[in-house]
Design an enzyme around this catalytic site. Structure first.
Site, PDB file in Angstrom:
ATOM      1  N   ASP A  54      10.021  31.820  45.166  1.00  0.00           N
ATOM      2  CA  ASP A  54      10.983  31.926  44.074  1.00  0.00           C
ATOM      3  C   ASP A  54      11.042  30.611  43.307  1.00  0.00           C
ATOM      4  O   ASP A  54      11.284  29.550  43.893  1.00  0.00           O
ATOM      5  CB  ASP A  54      12.366  32.257  44.651  1.00  0.00           C
ATOM      6  CG  ASP A  54      13.411  32.383  43.562  1.00  0.00           C
ATOM      7  OD1 ASP A  54      13.562  33.485  43.009  1.00  0.00           O
ATOM      8  OD2 ASP A  54      14.072  31.368  43.244  1.00  0.00           O
ATOM      9  N   TYR A  59      13.724  24.751  37.287  1.00  0.00           N
ATOM     10  CA  TYR A  59      13.549  24.024  38.545  1.00  0.00           C
ATOM     11  C   TYR A  59      12.497  22.919  38.448  1.00  0.00           C
ATOM     12  O   TYR A  59      12.507  21.993  39.262  1.00  0.00           O
ATOM     13  CB  TYR A  59      13.130  24.962  39.681  1.00  0.00           C
ATOM     14  CG  TYR A  59      14.096  26.046  40.042  1.00  0.00           C
ATOM     15  CD1 TYR A  59      15.428  26.024  39.619  1.00  0.00           C
ATOM     16  CD2 TYR A  59      13.684  27.121  40.827  1.00  0.00           C
ATOM     17  CE1 TYR A  59      16.305  27.039  39.947  1.00  0.00           C
ATOM     18  CE2 TYR A  59      14.562  28.147  41.164  1.00  0.00           C
ATOM     19  CZ  TYR A  59      15.867  28.101  40.714  1.00  0.00           C
ATOM     20  OH  TYR A  59      16.723  29.110  41.054  1.00  0.00           O
TER      21      TYR A  59
END
Length: 317
Positions: A54, A59
């Site tokens: 994921d 991120y």
């Protein structure tokens, strides 16, 4: 190298298999762990048996994840790309109909993949395009055209750039709105869920609509800016772990698994990554469930990335 553990799958509404436990690659939002750290951790995870990874554009880990996948294929750790399930997410500043397709293409470029298995709307809010400091103030916010964005998400799936589409941090009310016009319903709603924030209403709603939940922060994300110590410090959960001779984390993950949801765990520690997969050969008892039902419910992440957006959770939390 020890033999890898087998992780069960669930079948999503688009008939794709999603492993019930995946490795999350989020650190503090907006800053990634070092690329090498992420790459090494993903390679180790593949050796242990993880097949779901994921990530998200925010991120900063997409590139490192892509490098690890390429390396795993080169080393023969997996036979083909199709053996892996990769999830990424559309960030709020790209939550505009004209930016969805370019955002996914950029994600695929970073991952060096031809497709992702699942692409999610990260939050049900939109920012004006550009770089803004979090938490976002009103100046950064833009109207969120969910219908327009979802139409483009559907197009991404139809083009084969993603095998499935879904959402993250959506309440029952927001899901109901989405389902009222969606031609392709969301396969997944990724939400914060753990024994101290059990999300029973939202879980029941999603299960009734055929939407799988992926639980993030299953241990409370202690030590992060959005996390809480409530899970790790809970005495009832510690008692259950001691009674079973299991780690605290294993009890939390086993509870989520028995609740019928999938899980994104975040640990780059080899031993903990291994322990997080060792939850399938034992069960919680009725007494354990009674204790877990007594756990005080508490949400530290009240407003998400923009503190003043009062309808983010629609008073469901």
């Amino acid at each position: 190298m020890s033999s890898s553990l087998i992780v069960p799958n669930v079948v999503l509404s688009n008939n794709r298999n999603l492993p019930v436990i995946g490795l999350g690659t989020a650190t503090i939002l907006g800053s990634a762990a070092g690329d090498d750290t992420t790459k090494v951790a993903v390679l180790e995870a593949i050796k242990l048996g993880y097949r779901h990874f994921d990530t998200a554009s925010i991120y900063g880990s997409e590139e490192a994840l892509g490098e690890a996948i390429a390396e795993a294929l080169k080393l023969g750790l997996v036979g083909s790309r199709d053996e892996l399930f990769v999830t990424s997410k559309l960030w709020c500043s790209d939550n505009h109909p004209d930016l969805v397709l370019p955002a996914l293409k950029k994600t695929l470029q970073s991952l060096k993949l031809e497709y992702v298995d699942l692409y999610l709307i990260h939050w049900p809010i939109a920012l004006k395009p550009g770089n803004w400091d979090m938490p976002y103030d009103e100046e950064a916010m833009a109207p969120f055209d969910l219908k327009g964005v979802w139409t483009k998400m559907e197009e991404c799936q139809q083009l084969g750039l993603t095998k499935g589409i879904g959402v993250s941090n959506f309440s029952c009310k927001k899901l109901e709105n989405l389902l009222s016009f969606a031609n392709i319903p969301p396969a997944v709603n990724q939400i914060r869920m753990n024994p101290t924030w059990q999300q029973k209403k939202l879980k029941d709603y999603c299960q009734a609509k055929g939407i799988f939940i992926t639980a993030y922060s299953p241990l409370g994300a202690k030590g992060t800016v959005w996390g809480t110590n409530d899970v790790m410090d809970n005495e009832l959960l510690k008692q259950i772990a001691n009674a079973h001779g299991k780690s605290f984390a294993q009890v939390c993950l086993r509870w989520l698994y028995e609740e019928g949801v999938t899980i994104a765990v975040k640990s780059y520690n080899k031993e903990r990554m291994k322990q997080n997969l060792e939850i399938f050969d034992w069960s919680l008892t009725k007494d354990d469930y009674e204790k877990i039902n007594q756990v005080k419910q508490h949400l530290s992440l009240k407003y998400g990335p923009a503190k003043f957006v009062e309808d983010l959770w629609d008073e469901e939390n």
